[in-house]
Design an enzyme around this catalytic site. Structure first.
Site, PDB file in Angstrom:
ATOM      1  N   LEU A  30       0.803  -1.229   0.000  1.00 47.95           N
ATOM      2  CA  LEU A  30       0.000   0.000   0.000  1.00 47.95           C
ATOM      3  C   LEU A  30       0.841   1.287   0.000  1.00 47.95           C
ATOM      4  CD1 LEU A  30      -2.910   1.162   0.165  1.00 47.95           C
ATOM      5  CD2 LEU A  30      -2.589   1.264   2.641  1.00 47.95           C
ATOM      6  N   ASP A  31       0.579   2.150  -0.984  1.00 47.48           N
ATOM      7  CA  ASP A  31       1.226   3.467  -1.084  1.00 47.48           C
ATOM      8  C   ASP A  31       2.753   3.379  -1.184  1.00 47.48           C
ATOM      9  OD1 ASP A  31      -1.270   4.587  -0.939  1.00 47.48           O
ATOM     10  OD2 ASP A  31      -1.150   5.033   1.194  1.00 47.48           O
ATOM     11  N   ALA A  32       3.261   2.242  -1.603  1.00 43.33           N
ATOM     12  CA  ALA A  32       4.715   2.068  -1.648  1.00 43.33           C
ATOM     13  C   ALA A  32       5.229   1.743  -3.047  1.00 43.33           C
ATOM     14  CB  ALA A  32       5.136   0.980  -0.663  1.00 43.33           C
TER      15      ALA A  32
END
Lengths: 285, 285, 285, 285
Positions: free
Chosen positions: B227-229
């Site tokens: 997530l979000d990486a």
């Protein structure tokens, strides 16, 4: 530049504060040069900063302090008034890198920063010659890895003997011990070479390169016992591209570090920074 | 705008790659409109993008593909060549907020973005009328909290039936399931409303307000299972002050989100983004 | 958002103004939401803007106007008080390019801009369908090269019949006649696609390309009879490189134009812009 | 940093240039560290810059020059090759203001700028002590108002005796005579304290204040006989508000001047600036 007083107030928000303060200032014939207000609606807290022409005031600063204390008490104010001719005393701290130090010294030397630099503390000898050209005392206090406490006690003495009220960590590569953070609360300013809260701790440019961010930044903040988590005064960023190596990022970052630190320091010296909780109100121009 | 081919290459760095590629292009009489190289010295990896005038080339794209495969094999290239008249097909996904969607649709409608928008998938009906004004199919697929899998299967079908090669999460307020992240690897673009890696996850403006940062930002990145990486394509920031409420931050943030997403999408559509590891090389103009 | 009053004052600088105003506000029990002051030391002129919570005030706006007039006269104030529920009426004007129009309409539609859009006047039919989707009247008034006066009279009628108090030239490609500039003084807002005073007049991007500048910009200003020389409300720039063609500069410029116009319009609608001479004081947040 | 060669080419655009150059580089076994191309489609002109690892090349620089001349003639190239270990020689010129001078000297002293500073020429004594701390020769050459020619002849001699190939006007407050502009064509770099072409000539901050602009800037450009109209290398701006006095604008401007000049100088020293007509191609990283 004529002499001014800076009156800085923070208190619980109530109807009537502005009227009370401006009424008092008017009665003392004060000519207001700059005025800023802010209400934090969520925290119901009020912040105010006035700059008044000292010449115009019909009372001196000591009388002001005595008289104003009555209003201050009524509104439960945290407050102070400073005179522009009582220049803050600043102790700079550095290690080997000179970009922030050179920048601050030059701004001070050319009268851009209104303060007295009372000394430079460093844990290496590298910067002595530069500092001494400015005729500023240089204290080289080595901080051995295995026994730091005596060094920090020497640092504390040097600070206290200098009468410094502000300490600037101009890329000082040592973690300030908790007891000094607390003793000099909201008086120690650090420059961190990342856009906090990204990349807390060591080697932020390296962390930034690994994550592949497109902007790198710097953060000027008050030092607290909680590493890199103190109230933020100022931040800025610069764009980086895949063509920038780690070395380029360090070079680009230095320009941002210098700018952000000198802006943050300026705000602090001009009493523009009001801390509440872990946040700041910065009455920038 | 005349027809162009975009040749995009990434491979282990070796002496002779540029000579081999430019020699081949020259032998096919190619007029080079734009050329970019990058060597990642640390990873010893080479990246190259050429835009060539299709008219000037003495072979068609299929012949090119056949011939160039020989060079490509020799240098272990990851490569492709796209023609500017094979417009990418884009599926947009949104929830209720319209700022990113309106921005992309307007840029597409005014021929700023060279792609075909093949549909909009949303989990609410709110944006139907806006989308249908543009004569674009609107798929409302509700994602119930307690049973999301059927919804994502319907989304997958809608994407696959549309022939979309790029999926844009234009403030789509659902986490993309891992199996879709993997299926559409480096084809799903998200806009996160923070300057990543600061403020991962939900409510980044709220987190930013609590931390008291002086800049807020947005990040356009490829969606991965982490997530979000995922690899960052583009980022930007805007200055905020104590006088900005959370509502103001949301408003200011929207402008940055729109800009960053549309820039990132443009880079992607023009084959300017090369992913290597978790980082991108972006050959912006 | 609760109802507020905006009190805006400009007058010759004198000791006592702030005290008089804040005393009056306090006596009417006003809770101050936002307050800004500025003294132009050179011109000895004072500027002040207050936002007060309407609920908190012990008088209505008409009583306020009557009472405050006494103070205003004493200090020779230019002043007004507006209520947040008297929404400004805005007439938009455009030609064929839709980026600014789409941007403003979307911000209005999503309640970001606190105003009523009372119509769009254009000299071509191209934008009708977009405007009518928003259920806004569209007036197509052709401006023939050889006889413009009747057209401008029709425009004047359309404006006056709509009750518009603000006119926005959202890339309207006609020069506003002097008599309308004077009639709607400081009520007509234009977006010029250069960083004024660079590149006054036509084709600013072309001029910028010829001069080889490294940044292009946009300027939002009040329209006066002196072409592109009215008081500046807001400006911004974006970086360009040699790799950007004139077409790219137009595209990049559009993003800046939209942002600068919408910011400038917002400041105007919120009574944040005070004009003095040919300069503005902008009490941005 | 290992030794590199920088090969810089500009010539009429033709098919085959890149192939010819990269073929030659490949035959000499050159490892390419950085490569940039640009085609000016309008002027049909081609620009190219290569950085190659000197160690990798199978010929020395003199042989390179001899061999490459054949290719260069064929394509009518303007070209040169520089070695990173032949450091450019820079003469700085200043008057009384030290911010740009201090900035450049510090960057040079910390090895950020790859050049030799061969001297400082100033028309006042003020900066001698600062310069001499760096162990750099200081030439004080007064320029009397009524008879400037002998002074400029002395300046010319000082430049020529120093062997300087680049002259930097670091806020040098004298207009360079035409004959020197021509003699040192594209070798004299100036920093102008405005966003050119706005505010040409004297007192640009004053002009900016009068016009009421919202951004002020600085421009780094080559000096030509046409005042403030030479090819622009780099520009940047900073936001100003009504609360900034003329003094504040000067202070803020200094930071931009320093940054823009040092960036422009760096581009020049690294052979990243290619002049064509009155415009530059800047192959920034």
């Amino acid at each position: 530049m004529s002499k001014t007083f800076r009156l800085v107030i923070s208190c619980p928000d109530k109807v009537g504060i502005v009227a009370a303060v401006s009424q008092y200032l008017h009665e003392r014939n004060s000519s207001i040069v700059e005025a800023n207000h802010h209400t934090d609606a969520e925290q119901k807290w009020f912040f105010m900063r006035h700059v008044v022409d000292a010449e115009s005031m019909s009372v001196d600063i000591d009388t002001f302090r005595k008289e104003f204390a009555v209003i201050a008490e009524q509104y439960e104010m945290d407050w102070y008034i400073n005179s522009s001719d009582e220049r803050p005393k600043v102790m700079l701290m550095a290690t080997k890198e000179s970009h922030c130090l050179n920048d601050i010294l030059h701004r001070w030397h050319t009268q851009e920063l209104q303060c007295d630099i009372v000394g430079v503390i460093a844990n290496h000898e590298d910067l002595r010659s530069m500092v001494e050209w400015y005729k500023i005392p240089y204290h080289c206090i080595n901080v051995p890895k295995d026994d730091k406490m005596p060094a920090f006690q020497a640092i504390e003495s040097a600070i206290d003997e200098s009468g410094a009220d502000t300490i600037v960590l101009a890329r000082y590569m040592q973690i300030f011990p908790e007891y000094l953070c607390n003793k000099y609360r909201y008086r120690v300013i650090n420059i961190h070479h990342s856009f906090l809260p990204s990349f807390v701790g060591a080697k932020p440019y390296h962390q930034a390169a690994v994550r592949g961010v497109k902007l790198i930044g710097a953060t000027c903040h008050y030092v607290t016992a909680d590493l890199d988590a103190g109230p933020i005064i100022e931040q800025d960023v610069i764009r980086v591209r895949h063509s920038h190596s780690a070395t380029d990022m360090v070079r680009l970052g230095k320009d941002i570090e210098k700018l952000v630190l000198s802006r943050g320091l300026r705000y602090h010296l001009e009493d523009r920074v009001l801390v509440h909780g872990n946040k700041t109100v910065v009455f920038a121009q």
